[in-house]
Design a protein around this motif. Structure first.
Motif, PDB file in Angstrom:
ATOM      1  N   ALA A  19       0.838  -1.208   0.000  1.00 38.90           N
ATOM      2  CA  ALA A  19       0.000   0.000   0.000  1.00 38.90           C
ATOM      3  C   ALA A  19       0.868   1.251   0.000  1.00 38.90           C
ATOM      4  O   ALA A  19       0.582   2.224  -0.706  1.00 38.90           O
ATOM      5  N   GLY A  20       1.944   1.235   0.780  1.00 39.48           N
ATOM      6  CA  GLY A  20       2.833   2.378   0.826  1.00 39.48           C
ATOM      7  C   GLY A  20       3.539   2.611  -0.504  1.00 39.48           C
ATOM      8  O   GLY A  20       3.699   3.754  -0.943  1.00 39.48           O
ATOM      9  N   PHE A  21       3.953   1.527  -1.148  1.00 36.78           N
ATOM     10  CA  PHE A  21       4.623   1.639  -2.445  1.00 36.78           C
ATOM     11  C   PHE A  21       3.662   2.191  -3.496  1.00 36.78           C
ATOM     12  O   PHE A  21       4.042   3.044  -4.319  1.00 36.78           O
ATOM     13  N   ALA A  22       2.420   1.728  -3.488  1.00 35.50           N
ATOM     14  CA  ALA A  22       1.424   2.230  -4.436  1.00 35.50           C
ATOM     15  C   ALA A  22       1.187   3.717  -4.230  1.00 35.50           C
ATOM     16  O   ALA A  22       1.073   4.495  -5.203  1.00 35.50           O
ATOM     17  N   ALA A  23       1.126   4.146  -2.965  1.00 29.51           N
ATOM     18  CA  ALA A  23       0.940   5.569  -2.672  1.00 29.51           C
ATOM     19  C   ALA A  23       2.131   6.385  -3.155  1.00 29.51           C
ATOM     20  O   ALA A  23       1.976   7.488  -3.693  1.00 29.51           O
ATOM     21  N   LEU A  24       3.347   5.854  -2.989  1.00 27.63           N
ATOM     22  CA  LEU A  24       4.556   6.544  -3.443  1.00 27.63           C
ATOM     23  C   LEU A  24       4.568   6.709  -4.961  1.00 27.63           C
ATOM     24  O   LEU A  24       4.900   7.789  -5.476  1.00 27.63           O
ATOM     25  N   ILE A  25       4.206   5.657  -5.689  1.00 25.47           N
ATOM     26  CA  ILE A  25       4.177   5.728  -7.151  1.00 25.47           C
ATOM     27  C   ILE A  25       3.173   6.784  -7.616  1.00 25.47           C
ATOM     28  O   ILE A  25       3.452   7.582  -8.530  1.00 25.47           O
ATOM     29  N   LEU A  29       3.997  10.213  -9.754  1.00 24.08           N
ATOM     30  CA  LEU A  29       3.306  10.502 -11.007  1.00 24.08           C
ATOM     31  C   LEU A  29       2.343  11.684 -10.882  1.00 24.08           C
ATOM     32  O   LEU A  29       1.636  12.016 -11.834  1.00 24.08           O
ATOM     33  N   GLN A  30       2.316  12.278  -9.686  1.00 25.30           N
ATOM     34  CA  GLN A  30       1.505  13.465  -9.399  1.00 25.30           C
ATOM     35  C   GLN A  30       0.002  13.191  -9.506  1.00 25.30           C
ATOM     36  O   GLN A  30      -0.778  14.062  -9.891  1.00 25.30           O
ATOM     37  N   TYR A  31      -0.378  11.981  -9.181  1.00 23.69           N
ATOM     38  CA  TYR A  31      -1.799  11.665  -9.038  1.00 23.69           C
ATOM     39  C   TYR A  31      -2.180  11.953  -7.581  1.00 23.69           C
ATOM     40  O   TYR A  31      -2.146  11.072  -6.726  1.00 23.69           O
ATOM     41  N   ARG A  32      -2.503  13.209  -7.317  1.00 20.82           N
ATOM     42  CA  ARG A  32      -2.651  13.677  -5.942  1.00 20.82           C
ATOM     43  C   ARG A  32      -3.697  12.899  -5.155  1.00 20.82           C
ATOM     44  O   ARG A  32      -3.436  12.425  -4.061  1.00 20.82           O
ATOM     45  N   TYR A  33      -4.891  12.769  -5.713  1.00 24.56           N
ATOM     46  CA  TYR A  33      -5.975  12.128  -4.964  1.00 24.56           C
ATOM     47  C   TYR A  33      -5.712  10.629  -4.780  1.00 24.56           C
ATOM     48  O   TYR A  33      -6.020  10.060  -3.731  1.00 24.56           O
ATOM     49  N   ALA A  34      -5.144  10.005  -5.810  1.00 24.41           N
ATOM     50  CA  ALA A  34      -4.802   8.581  -5.676  1.00 24.41           C
ATOM     51  C   ALA A  34      -3.726   8.392  -4.615  1.00 24.41           C
ATOM     52  O   ALA A  34      -3.758   7.423  -3.844  1.00 24.41           O
ATOM     53  N   ALA A  35      -2.769   9.320  -4.558  1.00 22.59           N
ATOM     54  CA  ALA A  35      -1.709   9.232  -3.550  1.00 22.59           C
ATOM     55  C   ALA A  35      -2.279   9.390  -2.145  1.00 22.59           C
ATOM     56  O   ALA A  35      -1.897   8.667  -1.217  1.00 22.59           O
ATOM     57  N   ALA A  37      -5.346   8.703  -1.259  1.00 22.01           N
ATOM     58  CA  ALA A  37      -6.100   7.475  -0.978  1.00 22.01           C
ATOM     59  C   ALA A  37      -5.149   6.352  -0.582  1.00 22.01           C
ATOM     60  O   ALA A  37      -5.428   5.577   0.336  1.00 22.01           O
ATOM     61  N   GLY A  38      -4.014   6.270  -1.278  1.00 18.10           N
ATOM     62  CA  GLY A  38      -3.020   5.250  -0.944  1.00 18.10           C
ATOM     63  C   GLY A  38      -2.455   5.426   0.450  1.00 18.10           C
ATOM     64  O   GLY A  38      -2.244   4.447   1.173  1.00 18.10           O
ATOM     65  N   ALA A  43      -2.282   3.728   6.114  1.00 18.82           N
ATOM     66  CA  ALA A  43      -2.509   4.016   7.535  1.00 18.82           C
ATOM     67  C   ALA A  43      -3.486   3.021   8.141  1.00 18.82           C
ATOM     68  O   ALA A  43      -3.273   2.515   9.254  1.00 18.82           O
ATOM     69  N   PHE A  44      -4.557   2.709   7.394  1.00 18.06           N
ATOM     70  CA  PHE A  44      -5.547   1.771   7.923  1.00 18.06           C
ATOM     71  C   PHE A  44      -4.966   0.374   8.073  1.00 18.06           C
ATOM     72  O   PHE A  44      -5.184  -0.302   9.081  1.00 18.06           O
ATOM     73  N   VAL A  45      -4.220  -0.091   7.062  1.00 18.99           N
ATOM     74  CA  VAL A  45      -3.636  -1.435   7.128  1.00 18.99           C
ATOM     75  C   VAL A  45      -2.636  -1.525   8.281  1.00 18.99           C
ATOM     76  O   VAL A  45      -2.580  -2.531   8.992  1.00 18.99           O
ATOM     77  N   THR A  46      -1.847  -0.469   8.479  1.00 18.01           N
ATOM     78  CA  THR A  46      -0.908  -0.445   9.610  1.00 18.01           C
ATOM     79  C   THR A  46      -1.670  -0.524  10.925  1.00 18.01           C
ATOM     80  O   THR A  46      -1.287  -1.263  11.845  1.00 18.01           O
ATOM     81  N   TYR A  47      -2.760   0.231  11.014  1.00 17.56           N
ATOM     82  CA  TYR A  47      -3.595   0.210  12.221  1.00 17.56           C
ATOM     83  C   TYR A  47      -4.208  -1.167  12.429  1.00 17.56           C
ATOM     84  O   TYR A  47      -4.252  -1.678  13.549  1.00 17.56           O
ATOM     85  N   PHE A  48      -4.663  -1.790  11.346  1.00 20.49           N
ATOM     86  CA  PHE A  48      -5.296  -3.101  11.453  1.00 20.49           C
ATOM     87  C   PHE A  48      -4.340  -4.147  12.005  1.00 20.49           C
ATOM     88  O   PHE A  48      -4.717  -4.984  12.823  1.00 20.49           O
ATOM     89  N   PHE A  49      -3.096  -4.124  11.560  1.00 18.81           N
ATOM     90  CA  PHE A  49      -2.127  -5.138  11.975  1.00 18.81           C
ATOM     91  C   PHE A  49      -1.322  -4.723  13.210  1.00 18.81           C
ATOM     92  O   PHE A  49      -0.279  -5.328  13.487  1.00 18.81           O
ATOM     93  N   ARG A  50      -1.800  -3.746  13.949  1.00 20.01           N
ATOM     94  CA  ARG A  50      -1.106  -3.338  15.168  1.00 20.01           C
ATOM     95  C   ARG A  50      -1.056  -4.482  16.164  1.00 20.01           C
ATOM     96  O   ARG A  50      -1.945  -5.336  16.189  1.00 20.01           O
TER      97      ARG A  50
END
Length: 216
Positions: A19-25, A29-35, A37-38, A43-50
């Motif tokens: 998820a972090g890598f997808a957000a970085l890409i 690429l300057q896809y602001r809203y997609a970034a 969302a990523g 953040a949610f996945v990190t919270y889930f696996f706490r």
């Protein structure tokens, strides 16, 4: 006193990194809203696996909760799959916002591990305990009693992780597995066990005392 450290279950690292890598890409690429969302998904996945630290009860004979969540059922029945006797079953439902790391309810020796493929009904339904995929860990305590902690897959949760192995000497509150993305854990205790929680009560793995088991 040293403050507890924030940690994450290792099974969640691939999801967090992806998820972090997808957000970085998307950001590159300057896809602001997609970034954005990523980043939110990361953040949610990190919270889930706490995987927070827990404070065990001082009572060494206490049966602690194997999972975070809500007690949705508590009933006496005859168990012909795990303990082969009359039992008390306590069912704990974990939603996506609960900690999903599962812990050993009471110290002992792992006598059996039973994995059974199955269906994926919603975990809070009655038929989930009978038909859903599950992994049961049967432990014999120092007092000679056996209990079963059963991880049950759910509608969304399709991956049960169980680190326990046959013959392991496990301790109360020890981490032994998790279920990815919400599900349920059933605890099978010998009939006559003293219960200390009620249906509808919120419990924490490794901290909340569910019951005390009588010596054999």
């Amino acid at each position: 006193m040293k403050a507890p450290e924030f940690s994450v279950a290792k099974e969640g690292l691939p999801f967090i990194l992806f998820a972090g890598f997808a957000a970085l890409i998307c950001a590159v690429l300057q896809y602001r809203y997609a970034a954005l969302a990523g980043l939110a998904v990361t953040a949610f996945v990190t919270y889930f696996f706490r995987d927070p630290e827990r404070t065990l009860p001082e009572d060494s004979g206490a049966m602690v909760s194997p999972a975070d969540g809500k007690v949705i059922r508590m009933e006496e029945l005859h168990d012909d799959r795990f303990l082969h006797q009359d039992v008390l079953r306590i069912s704990i439902f974990m939603n996506v916002f609960n900690v999903h790391v599962n812990r050993i309810p009471l110290a002992g020796t792992v006598r059996r591990i039973v994995f059974e493929p199955g269906r994926f009904y919603a975990a809070d339904q009655d038929k989930a305990a009978l038909h859903n995929e599950y992994c049961a860990v049967i432990v014999e305590t120092a007092a000679g009693q056996q209990y079963a902690a059963v991880q049950i897959a759910g509608l969304i949760a399709r991956r049960i992780v169980c680190r326990a192995e046959l013959g392991d000497q496990v301790i109360t509150g020890q981490r032994y597995g998790l279920i990815r993305f919400g599900s349920r854990v059933d605890l099978y205790l010998p009939k006559g066990s003293e219960t200390l929680v009620q249906v509808g009560e919120t419990v924490k793995a490794g901290e909340t005392v569910l019951a005390r088991v009588k010596e054999k």
